[in-house]
Design a protein around this motif. Structure first.
Motif, PDB file in Angstrom:
ATOM      1  N   GLY A 164       0.814  -1.202   0.000  1.00 23.24           N
ATOM      2  CA  GLY A 164       0.000   0.000   0.000  1.00 23.24           C
ATOM      3  C   GLY A 164       0.854   1.260   0.000  1.00 23.24           C
ATOM      4  N   ILE A 165       0.175   2.394  -0.068  1.00 23.78           N
ATOM      5  CA  ILE A 165       0.832   3.699   0.028  1.00 23.78           C
ATOM      6  C   ILE A 165       0.011   4.556   0.987  1.00 23.78           C
ATOM      7  N   LEU A 184       3.546   9.246  -5.270  1.00 26.14           N
ATOM      8  CA  LEU A 184       4.138   8.204  -6.109  1.00 26.14           C
ATOM      9  C   LEU A 184       5.511   8.637  -6.610  1.00 26.14           C
ATOM     10  N   GLY A 185       5.666   9.921  -6.905  1.00 29.20           N
ATOM     11  CA  GLY A 185       6.983  10.409  -7.308  1.00 29.20           C
ATOM     12  C   GLY A 185       8.003  10.284  -6.190  1.00 29.20           C
ATOM     13  N   SER A 186       7.581  10.590  -4.971  1.00 30.10           N
ATOM     14  CA  SER A 186       8.483  10.442  -3.822  1.00 30.10           C
ATOM     15  C   SER A 186       8.926   9.004  -3.651  1.00 30.10           C
ATOM     16  N   ILE A 187       7.976   8.087  -3.759  1.00 27.53           N
ATOM     17  CA  ILE A 187       8.313   6.671  -3.594  1.00 27.53           C
ATOM     18  C   ILE A 187       9.254   6.216  -4.698  1.00 27.53           C
ATOM     19  N   HIS A 188       8.916   6.574  -5.915  1.00 19.72           N
ATOM     20  CA  HIS A 188       9.705   6.091  -7.057  1.00 19.72           C
ATOM     21  C   HIS A 188      11.102   6.703  -7.083  1.00 19.72           C
ATOM     22  N   HIS A 189      11.200   7.997  -6.870  1.00 22.13           N
ATOM     23  CA  HIS A 189      12.477   8.686  -7.054  1.00 22.13           C
ATOM     24  C   HIS A 189      13.343   8.720  -5.801  1.00 22.13           C
ATOM     25  N   LYS A 190      12.756   8.416  -4.653  1.00 21.33           N
ATOM     26  CA  LYS A 190      13.537   8.429  -3.409  1.00 21.33           C
ATOM     27  C   LYS A 190      13.642   7.028  -2.810  1.00 21.33           C
ATOM     28  N   LEU A 191      12.514   6.466  -2.391  1.00 18.15           N
ATOM     29  CA  LEU A 191      12.580   5.195  -1.658  1.00 18.15           C
ATOM     30  C   LEU A 191      13.006   4.028  -2.539  1.00 18.15           C
ATOM     31  N   LEU A 192      12.489   3.943  -3.750  1.00 18.86           N
ATOM     32  CA  LEU A 192      12.847   2.809  -4.604  1.00 18.86           C
ATOM     33  C   LEU A 192      14.273   2.888  -5.132  1.00 18.86           C
ATOM     34  N   GLU A 193      14.938   4.013  -4.888  1.00 16.51           N
ATOM     35  CA  GLU A 193      16.350   4.139  -5.247  1.00 16.51           C
ATOM     36  C   GLU A 193      17.270   3.594  -4.155  1.00 16.51           C
ATOM     37  N   LEU A 194      16.714   3.278  -3.003  1.00 18.25           N
ATOM     38  CA  LEU A 194      17.510   2.695  -1.922  1.00 18.25           C
ATOM     39  C   LEU A 194      17.836   1.239  -2.250  1.00 18.25           C
ATOM     40  N   PRO A 195      18.845   0.665  -1.585  1.00 16.16           N
ATOM     41  CA  PRO A 195      19.149  -0.757  -1.821  1.00 16.16           C
ATOM     42  C   PRO A 195      17.916  -1.623  -1.626  1.00 16.16           C
ATOM     43  N   GLY A 228       1.013  -0.942  10.386  1.00 20.00           N
ATOM     44  CA  GLY A 228       1.111  -2.297   9.865  1.00 20.00           C
ATOM     45  C   GLY A 228       2.510  -2.875   9.936  1.00 20.00           C
ATOM     46  N   PRO A 229       2.711  -4.013   9.273  1.00 18.32           N
ATOM     47  CA  PRO A 229       3.999  -4.700   9.351  1.00 18.32           C
ATOM     48  C   PRO A 229       5.085  -3.986   8.552  1.00 18.32           C
ATOM     49  N   THR A 230       6.322  -4.240   8.911  1.00 14.39           N
ATOM     50  CA  THR A 230       7.440  -3.752   8.121  1.00 14.39           C
ATOM     51  C   THR A 230       7.532  -4.550   6.822  1.00 14.39           C
ATOM     52  N   THR A 231       8.280  -4.001   5.879  1.00  8.94           N
ATOM     53  CA  THR A 231       8.446  -4.663   4.594  1.00  8.94           C
ATOM     54  C   THR A 231       9.854  -4.350   4.088  1.00  8.94           C
ATOM     55  N   GLU A 240       8.201  -4.488  -2.100  1.00  9.22           N
ATOM     56  CA  GLU A 240       7.235  -3.530  -2.634  1.00  9.22           C
ATOM     57  C   GLU A 240       7.444  -3.296  -4.130  1.00  9.22           C
ATOM     58  N   MET A 241       8.666  -3.352  -4.587  1.00  9.10           N
ATOM     59  CA  MET A 241       8.919  -3.245  -6.022  1.00  9.10           C
ATOM     60  C   MET A 241       8.264  -4.397  -6.772  1.00  9.10           C
ATOM     61  N   ASP A 242       8.251  -5.565  -6.148  1.00 11.48           N
ATOM     62  CA  ASP A 242       7.750  -6.764  -6.823  1.00 11.48           C
ATOM     63  C   ASP A 242       6.242  -6.930  -6.709  1.00 11.48           C
ATOM     64  N   THR A 243       5.641  -6.496  -5.588  1.00 13.74           N
ATOM     65  CA  THR A 243       4.262  -6.902  -5.313  1.00 13.74           C
ATOM     66  C   THR A 243       3.297  -5.759  -5.014  1.00 13.74           C
ATOM     67  N   ASN A 244       3.776  -4.554  -4.796  1.00 10.63           N
ATOM     68  CA  ASN A 244       2.864  -3.478  -4.396  1.00 10.63           C
ATOM     69  C   ASN A 244       2.013  -3.038  -5.578  1.00 10.63           C
ATOM     70  N   PRO A 245       0.686  -3.216  -5.517  1.00 11.55           N
ATOM     71  CA  PRO A 245      -0.146  -2.918  -6.685  1.00 11.55           C
ATOM     72  C   PRO A 245      -0.201  -1.447  -7.050  1.00 11.55           C
ATOM     73  N   PHE A 246       0.107  -0.560  -6.088  1.00 15.79           N
ATOM     74  CA  PHE A 246       0.078   0.870  -6.357  1.00 15.79           C
ATOM     75  C   PHE A 246       1.298   1.343  -7.143  1.00 15.79           C
TER      76      PHE A 246
END
Length: 210
Positions: free
Chosen positions: A156-157, A171-182, A192-195, A200-206
Protein backbone atom coordinates in the motif's frame (compact mmCIF):
# COMPACT_ATOMS: atom_id res chain seq x y z
CA UNK A 1 22.49 -1.07 16.60
CA UNK A 2 18.94 -2.36 16.41
CA UNK A 3 15.38 -1.09 16.42
CA UNK A 4 12.01 -2.02 17.89
CA UNK A 5 8.49 -1.33 16.67
CA UNK A 6 5.83 -0.17 19.14
CA UNK A 7 2.24 0.34 17.88
CA UNK A 8 0.77 3.15 19.98
CA UNK A 9 -2.47 5.06 20.36
CA UNK A 10 -5.98 4.54 18.95
CA UNK A 11 -4.69 4.28 15.37
CA UNK A 12 -1.96 1.81 16.39
CA UNK A 13 0.64 4.06 14.80
CA UNK A 14 4.08 2.50 14.78
CA UNK A 15 6.62 4.27 16.92
CA UNK A 16 10.17 3.04 16.47
CA UNK A 17 13.05 2.95 18.91
CA UNK A 18 16.46 2.84 17.22
CA UNK A 19 19.08 2.08 19.85
CA UNK A 20 22.70 1.06 20.28
CA UNK A 21 24.27 -1.36 22.76
CA UNK A 22 24.67 1.43 25.31
CA UNK A 23 20.93 2.03 25.28
CA UNK A 24 21.14 5.42 23.57
CA UNK A 25 18.20 5.84 21.21
CA UNK A 26 16.17 8.01 18.91
CA UNK A 27 12.38 7.77 18.90
CA UNK A 28 10.26 8.01 15.77
CA UNK A 29 6.62 9.15 15.90
CA UNK A 30 5.38 8.61 19.48
CA UNK A 31 1.70 8.47 18.60
CA UNK A 32 0.05 7.81 21.96
CA UNK A 33 0.04 5.91 25.25
CA UNK A 34 2.73 8.20 26.63
CA UNK A 35 2.89 6.78 30.16
CA UNK A 36 3.06 3.17 29.02
CA UNK A 37 5.65 4.00 26.35
CA UNK A 38 7.78 5.90 28.87
CA UNK A 39 7.60 2.98 31.29
CA UNK A 40 8.63 0.51 28.59
CA UNK A 41 11.62 2.61 27.60
CA UNK A 42 12.77 2.90 31.20
CA UNK A 43 12.22 -0.81 31.80
CA UNK A 44 14.48 -1.58 28.84
CA UNK A 45 17.13 0.89 30.07
CA UNK A 46 16.70 3.03 26.96
CA UNK A 47 18.00 6.60 27.03
CA UNK A 48 16.32 8.59 24.24
CA UNK A 49 18.34 11.42 22.73
CA UNK A 50 15.75 12.90 20.37
CA UNK A 51 12.36 12.46 18.72
CA UNK A 52 12.30 12.42 14.91
CA UNK A 53 8.89 13.02 13.33
CA UNK A 54 8.14 11.71 9.87
CA UNK A 55 5.21 14.14 9.72
CA UNK A 56 2.80 15.93 12.05
CA UNK A 57 -0.55 14.18 11.70
CA UNK A 58 -2.27 13.67 15.05
CA UNK A 59 -1.74 9.92 15.20
CA UNK A 60 2.04 10.41 15.09
CA UNK A 61 2.26 13.09 17.80
CA UNK A 62 -0.18 12.01 20.52
CA UNK A 63 2.57 11.30 23.08
CA UNK A 64 5.07 13.83 21.74
CA UNK A 65 5.13 16.25 24.67
CA UNK A 66 4.91 13.46 27.25
CA UNK A 67 8.00 11.69 25.89
CA UNK A 68 9.99 14.86 25.20
CA UNK A 69 9.35 16.04 28.78
CA UNK A 70 9.96 12.66 30.39
CA UNK A 71 13.46 12.51 28.90
CA UNK A 72 14.12 16.23 28.27
CA UNK A 73 14.91 15.70 24.58
CA UNK A 74 14.47 17.76 21.39
CA UNK A 75 12.01 17.21 18.56
CA UNK A 76 12.83 17.32 14.83
CA UNK A 77 10.20 18.10 12.16
CA UNK A 78 10.08 19.38 8.57
CA UNK A 79 9.66 23.15 8.47
CA UNK A 80 6.66 22.88 6.12
CA UNK A 81 4.68 21.44 9.02
CA UNK A 82 6.03 23.77 11.67
CA UNK A 83 2.58 25.13 12.56
CA UNK A 84 0.80 21.76 12.57
CA UNK A 85 1.81 20.71 16.07
CA UNK A 86 -0.23 23.51 17.66
CA UNK A 87 -3.12 23.46 15.17
CA UNK A 88 -5.75 20.69 15.57
CA UNK A 89 -7.22 21.46 12.15
CA UNK A 90 -3.88 21.06 10.36
CA UNK A 91 -2.88 17.92 12.27
CA UNK A 92 -6.41 16.55 11.68
CA UNK A 93 -7.17 15.87 15.35
CA UNK A 94 -10.11 18.26 15.53
CA UNK A 95 -12.29 15.54 14.03
CA UNK A 96 -11.30 13.12 16.78
CA UNK A 97 -11.88 15.12 19.97
CA UNK A 98 -13.55 18.47 20.71
CA UNK A 99 -10.30 20.07 21.86
CA UNK A 100 -8.04 18.26 19.39
CA UNK A 101 -4.41 17.30 19.98
CA UNK A 102 -1.69 19.91 20.28
CA UNK A 103 2.02 19.92 21.06
CA UNK A 104 4.64 22.56 21.64
CA UNK A 105 6.81 23.65 18.69
CA UNK A 106 9.59 21.45 17.38
CA UNK A 107 13.10 22.30 18.54
CA UNK A 108 14.70 21.72 15.13
CA UNK A 109 13.12 22.36 11.74
CA UNK A 110 14.43 20.34 8.83
CA UNK A 111 14.50 21.04 5.10
CA UNK A 112 16.45 19.72 2.15
CA UNK A 113 18.13 16.38 1.68
CA UNK A 114 21.27 15.95 3.70
CA UNK A 115 23.08 13.91 6.30
CA UNK A 116 21.52 14.31 9.73
CA UNK A 117 23.64 13.34 12.74
CA UNK A 118 21.84 12.76 16.06
CA UNK A 119 24.25 11.70 18.77
CA UNK A 120 25.89 8.45 17.61
CA UNK A 121 23.25 7.95 14.89
CA UNK A 122 23.56 9.18 11.31
CA UNK A 123 20.67 9.41 8.87
CA UNK A 124 20.28 10.37 5.25
CA UNK A 125 17.30 12.68 5.13
CA UNK A 126 14.85 12.41 2.22
CA UNK A 127 11.94 14.74 1.55
CA UNK A 128 9.05 12.44 0.57
CA UNK A 129 5.90 14.59 0.30
CA UNK A 130 2.57 13.40 -1.01
CA UNK A 131 0.83 12.02 2.07
CA UNK A 132 1.60 15.33 3.73
CA UNK A 133 3.65 18.26 2.40
CA UNK A 134 6.43 17.86 4.95
CA UNK A 135 6.76 14.09 5.05
CA UNK A 136 10.31 12.97 5.76
CA UNK A 137 11.99 9.58 5.40
CA UNK A 138 15.07 8.84 7.49
CA UNK A 139 17.46 6.29 5.98
CA UNK A 140 19.76 4.63 8.49
CA UNK A 141 22.47 2.90 6.51
CA UNK A 142 24.01 1.14 9.51
CA UNK A 143 20.88 -0.99 9.99
CA UNK A 144 19.71 -0.86 6.37
CA UNK A 145 16.39 0.71 7.37
CA UNK A 146 14.28 3.61 6.16
CA UNK A 147 11.84 5.07 8.68
CA UNK A 148 9.24 6.33 6.24
CA UNK A 149 6.12 7.12 8.23
CA UNK A 150 2.99 6.97 6.07
CA UNK A 151 4.68 7.15 2.67
CA UNK A 152 4.93 3.46 1.83
CA UNK A 153 3.25 0.42 3.40
CA UNK A 154 3.27 -3.29 2.81
CA UNK A 155 1.19 -3.57 -0.39
CA UNK A 156 0.00 0.00 0.00
CA UNK A 157 0.83 3.70 0.03
CA UNK A 158 -0.15 6.60 2.26
CA UNK A 159 -3.56 8.22 2.03
CA UNK A 160 -3.86 11.03 -0.48
CA UNK A 161 -7.43 12.15 0.27
CA UNK A 162 -6.29 14.46 3.08
CA UNK A 163 -5.60 18.22 3.01
CA UNK A 164 -2.18 18.91 1.49
CA UNK A 165 -1.89 15.39 0.03
CA UNK A 166 -1.41 14.52 -3.63
CA UNK A 167 -1.21 11.06 -5.18
CA UNK A 168 1.12 12.01 -8.04
CA UNK A 169 3.52 13.70 -5.63
CA UNK A 170 3.46 10.68 -3.31
CA UNK A 171 4.14 8.20 -6.11
CA UNK A 172 6.98 10.41 -7.31
CA UNK A 173 8.48 10.44 -3.82
CA UNK A 174 8.31 6.67 -3.59
CA UNK A 175 9.70 6.09 -7.06
CA UNK A 176 12.48 8.69 -7.05
CA UNK A 177 13.54 8.43 -3.41
CA UNK A 178 12.58 5.20 -1.66
CA UNK A 179 12.85 2.81 -4.60
CA UNK A 180 16.35 4.14 -5.25
CA UNK A 181 17.51 2.69 -1.92
CA UNK A 182 19.15 -0.76 -1.82
CA UNK A 183 16.54 -3.44 -2.45
CA UNK A 184 17.24 -5.17 0.87
CA UNK A 185 16.39 -1.98 2.79
CA UNK A 186 13.82 -2.59 5.53
CA UNK A 187 10.87 -0.19 5.36
CA UNK A 188 9.74 0.77 8.87
CA UNK A 189 6.17 1.83 8.04
CA UNK A 190 3.91 4.11 10.05
CA UNK A 191 1.18 1.46 10.25
CA UNK A 192 1.11 -2.30 9.87
CA UNK A 193 4.00 -4.70 9.35
CA UNK A 194 7.44 -3.75 8.12
CA UNK A 195 8.45 -4.66 4.59
CA UNK A 196 11.39 -4.25 2.21
CA UNK A 197 12.04 -2.16 -0.86
CA UNK A 198 12.42 -5.35 -2.93
CA UNK A 199 9.07 -6.74 -1.78
CA UNK A 200 7.24 -3.53 -2.63
CA UNK A 201 8.92 -3.24 -6.02
CA UNK A 202 7.75 -6.76 -6.82
CA UNK A 203 4.26 -6.90 -5.31
CA UNK A 204 2.86 -3.48 -4.40
CA UNK A 205 -0.15 -2.92 -6.69
CA UNK A 206 0.08 0.87 -6.36
CA UNK A 207 3.58 0.92 -7.86
CA UNK A 208 2.84 -1.05 -11.03
CA UNK A 209 3.82 0.89 -14.11
CA UNK A 210 6.17 3.31 -12.36
Amino acid sequence: MNWKQAPLGPAQTNAYVLHNQEGEAVIFDPGGAGEAFEAALKRDNITPLAILLTHAHFDHIGALDHIRDAFNIPVYLHKREESWLADPEKNLSIAMTPEGITSRPADYLLAGEKTLPVGPFTFQLYETPGHSPGSLSYYHEATGTVFSGDVLFQAGIGRTDLPGADEGTLLGSIHHKLLELPENTAVACGHGPTTTIAAEMDTNPFLNGL
